[in-house]
Design an enzyme around this catalytic site. Structure first.
Site, short mmCIF file in Angstrom:
data_model
loop_
_atom_site.label_atom_id
_atom_site.label_comp_id
_atom_site.label_asym_id
_atom_site.label_seq_id
_atom_site.Cartn_x
_atom_site.Cartn_y
_atom_site.Cartn_z
N ILE A 151 1.03 -1.26 0.14
CA ILE A 151 0.01 0.03 0.00
C ILE A 151 0.91 1.29 0.10
CG2 ILE A 151 -1.72 1.35 1.27
CD1 ILE A 151 -2.71 -1.49 2.44
N ASP A 170 10.77 2.19 7.01
CA ASP A 170 10.47 0.78 7.06
C ASP A 170 11.67 -0.05 7.10
OD1 ASP A 170 9.70 -1.91 6.33
OD2 ASP A 170 8.18 -1.31 4.93
N ARG A 233 -3.97 -0.70 11.30
CA ARG A 233 -4.73 -1.63 12.30
C ARG A 233 -4.80 -0.69 13.47
NH1 ARG A 233 -6.72 -4.15 9.21
NH2 ARG A 233 -6.62 -6.35 8.85
N ASP A 257 -9.48 4.99 10.03
CA ASP A 257 -10.09 4.05 9.43
C ASP A 257 -10.25 2.76 10.34
OD1 ASP A 257 -12.03 3.23 7.25
OD2 ASP A 257 -10.40 1.85 6.59
N GLU A 262 -13.17 -2.50 17.47
CA GLU A 262 -14.27 -2.15 16.46
C GLU A 262 -15.58 -2.94 16.34
OE1 GLU A 262 -12.60 -2.08 12.38
OE2 GLU A 262 -10.85 -1.16 13.13
N HIS A 281 -13.74 1.33 8.98
CA HIS A 281 -12.82 0.34 8.27
C HIS A 281 -13.31 0.09 6.84
CE1 HIS A 281 -10.04 -3.00 9.64
NE2 HIS A 281 -9.91 -2.92 8.14
P1 NAD Z 1 2.78 -5.15 3.49
O1 NAD Z 1 3.26 -6.49 4.20
O2 NAD Z 1 3.08 -4.96 1.87
O3 NAD Z 1 3.80 -3.75 3.76
C1 NAD Z 1 3.71 -3.72 5.25
C2 NAD Z 1 5.06 -3.12 5.70
O4 NAD Z 1 5.30 -2.61 6.88
C3 NAD Z 1 6.19 -4.05 5.24
O5 NAD Z 1 7.16 -3.46 4.12
C4 NAD Z 1 7.05 -4.22 6.14
O6 NAD Z 1 8.52 -4.31 6.26
C5 NAD Z 1 6.78 -3.07 7.06
N1 NAD Z 1 6.89 -3.07 8.52
C6 NAD Z 1 6.66 -4.25 9.49
N2 NAD Z 1 6.93 -4.12 10.47
C7 NAD Z 1 7.27 -2.64 10.85
C8 NAD Z 1 7.80 -1.77 11.68
N3 NAD Z 1 8.12 -2.20 13.08
N4 NAD Z 1 8.28 -0.77 11.35
C9 NAD Z 1 8.25 -0.02 9.99
N5 NAD Z 1 7.66 -0.81 9.06
C10 NAD Z 1 7.42 -2.47 9.43
O7 NAD Z 1 1.23 -4.86 3.68
P2 NAD Z 1 0.15 -3.85 2.83
O8 NAD Z 1 -0.43 -4.68 1.97
O9 NAD Z 1 0.69 -2.55 2.62
O10 NAD Z 1 -0.82 -3.50 4.18
C11 NAD Z 1 -0.56 -2.95 5.35
C12 NAD Z 1 -1.47 -3.01 6.45
O11 NAD Z 1 -2.58 -2.53 5.94
C13 NAD Z 1 -2.02 -4.40 6.57
O12 NAD Z 1 -1.09 -5.35 7.67
C14 NAD Z 1 -3.45 -4.05 7.06
O13 NAD Z 1 -3.32 -4.43 8.32
C15 NAD Z 1 -3.89 -2.81 6.71
N6 NAD Z 1 -5.06 -2.92 5.69
C16 NAD Z 1 -6.05 -2.19 6.02
C17 NAD Z 1 -7.17 -2.20 5.20
C18 NAD Z 1 -8.36 -1.31 5.43
O14 NAD Z 1 -9.44 -1.31 4.83
N7 NAD Z 1 -8.20 -0.38 6.33
C19 NAD Z 1 -7.07 -2.75 3.82
C20 NAD Z 1 -5.94 -3.43 3.68
C21 NAD Z 1 -4.90 -3.56 4.35
#
Ligand code: NAD
Length: 307
Positions: A151, A170, A233, A257, A262, A281
């Site tokens: 994302i 990251d 989250r 969001d 929730e 959400h």
């Molecule tokens: P992703 O796994 O592609 O990216 C997450 C990134 O976080 C990774 O690059 C990882 O290296 C990094 N990371 C892990 N621990 C870390 C830390 N302590 N400090 C800094 N960076 C760290 O995941 P994504 O697809 O980009 O999704 C991210 C989050 O978004 C998901 O975990 C999910 O909970 C949330 N999400 C929410 C919705 C919504 O509707 N609100 C929808 C999709 C995803």
């Protein structure tokens, strides 16, 4: 074979799976743990979103369970270790709603910068207050990402197209998977993201390390005009500390969001701040992403059940 669905799933996916199994669809089942335990006993597959808590007890009850489909991203509601021990496969739809979340964050950044809704409402009251609704450009502003995965990268591309500067923290990102040179993110430490950004957007999973990642100490580093956006989250932002930081003027506001628990009732304390906007959400929820996710999950479940 029986497939149990305990949260909302679009009809197209349910109908696809009906071709190979009996499907029991109960979008409110996640609310009643005992009923879920009773129904999972003879289920071969379980389909959830993020509300169903699939803990040890649920997995113990699911004696026939072969696969859990997660309609979305983020597996923090599933006890992955217990699932692995029971040979229950987990299938999720990584990336399927990344564009939707990235577009939601762009919408938030633009909404926070231009009071279009408020101005429109004022005109409907018979006013023509041009000076009241002066906004800000996002061109030249800094977007700070915490987490630059699927994302984060998609969001960066969109923000850069608007002329924003994008910095990101990251520590685990693999340059090989996500070339920063392609998306234009400047890699920095967390403190720099906090100090430099006009908008801080969170895109990390909820882990022991990211729980309360942003609290009073971190808010104190931020600019007074800064806005926090959390689509990741609940639990990653310390909600009480956030409320204090926003109300005291330490930071300008927040768009959340996701919340620690929730759904919330209307008297939830965060809703008392005019500078905090909470959405239910929905960042990843678009017609397009739902269609994509539904197809991926139903296909994956059928693959596992059909062997
Ligand atoms: P992703 O796994 O592609 O990216 C997450 C990134 O976080 C990774 O690059 C990882 O290296 C990094 N990371 C892990 N621990 C870390 C830390 N302590 N400090 C800094 N960076 C760290 O995941 P994504 O697809 O980009 O999704 C991210 C989050 O978004 C998901 O975990 C999910 O909970 C949330 N999400 C929410 C919705 C919504 O509707 N609100 C929808 C999709 C995803």
């Amino acid at each position: 074979m029986k497939i149990l669905i305990s949260e909302y799933m679009p009809e197209s996916g349910i109908n696809r799976m009906r071709k190979i199994a009996e499907v029991e669809y109960n979008p409110d089942l996640w609310r009643n743990k005992q009923e879920l335990i009773n129904k999972i006993i003879d289920a071969d597959a379980l389909v959830v979103r993020n509300q169903t808590i699939v803990d040890q007890e649920i997995l113990d009850a699911g004696k026939k369970l072969k696969v859990i489909g997660r309609l979305g991203v983020g597996l923090d509601n599933i006890n992955l270790l217990a699932a692995k021990q029971r040979n229950v496969k987990i299938v999720s739809a990584k990336n399927a709603n990344s564009v939707s979340v990235a577009e939601y964050v762009m919408a938030v950044i633009l909404t926070a910068s231009r009071p279009i809704i408020q101005a429109g409402e004022d005109v409907k009251k018979g006013n023509w207050n041009r000076k009241l609704f002066t906004g800000n450009e996002i061109y030249g502003k800094t977007l700070g990402l915490i987490g630059t995965g699927e994302i984060g990268h998609r969001l960066a591309k969109r923000a850069i197209a608007f002329g924003m500067k994008v910095i990101g923290y990251d520590p685990y990102i693999r340059e090989f998977d996500y070339p920063f040179s392609e998306t234009g993110i400047t890699k920095v430490e967390l403190a720099e993201v906090l100090k430099e950004s006009d908008f801080v957007s969170i895109h990390v999973p909820l882990t022991n390390e990211t729980r309360n990642l942003l609290s009073t100490k971190e808010f104190n580093l931020m600019k007074k005009n800064a806005i926090i956006i959390n689509t990741s989250r609940g639990g990653i932002v310390d909600e009480s500390a956030l409320f204090k930081a926003v109300e005291s003027g330490q930071i300008a506001g927040a768009y959340l969001d996701v919340l620690e628990n929730e759904p919330v009732e209307k008297d939830y304390f965060l809703l008392n701040s005019s500078k905090i906007t909470v959405t239910p959400h929905i960042a990843g929820l678009t017609e397009e992403s739902q269609e994509r996710i539904t197809n991926i999950i139903s296909d994956e479940i059928m693959k596992v059940l059909e062997g």
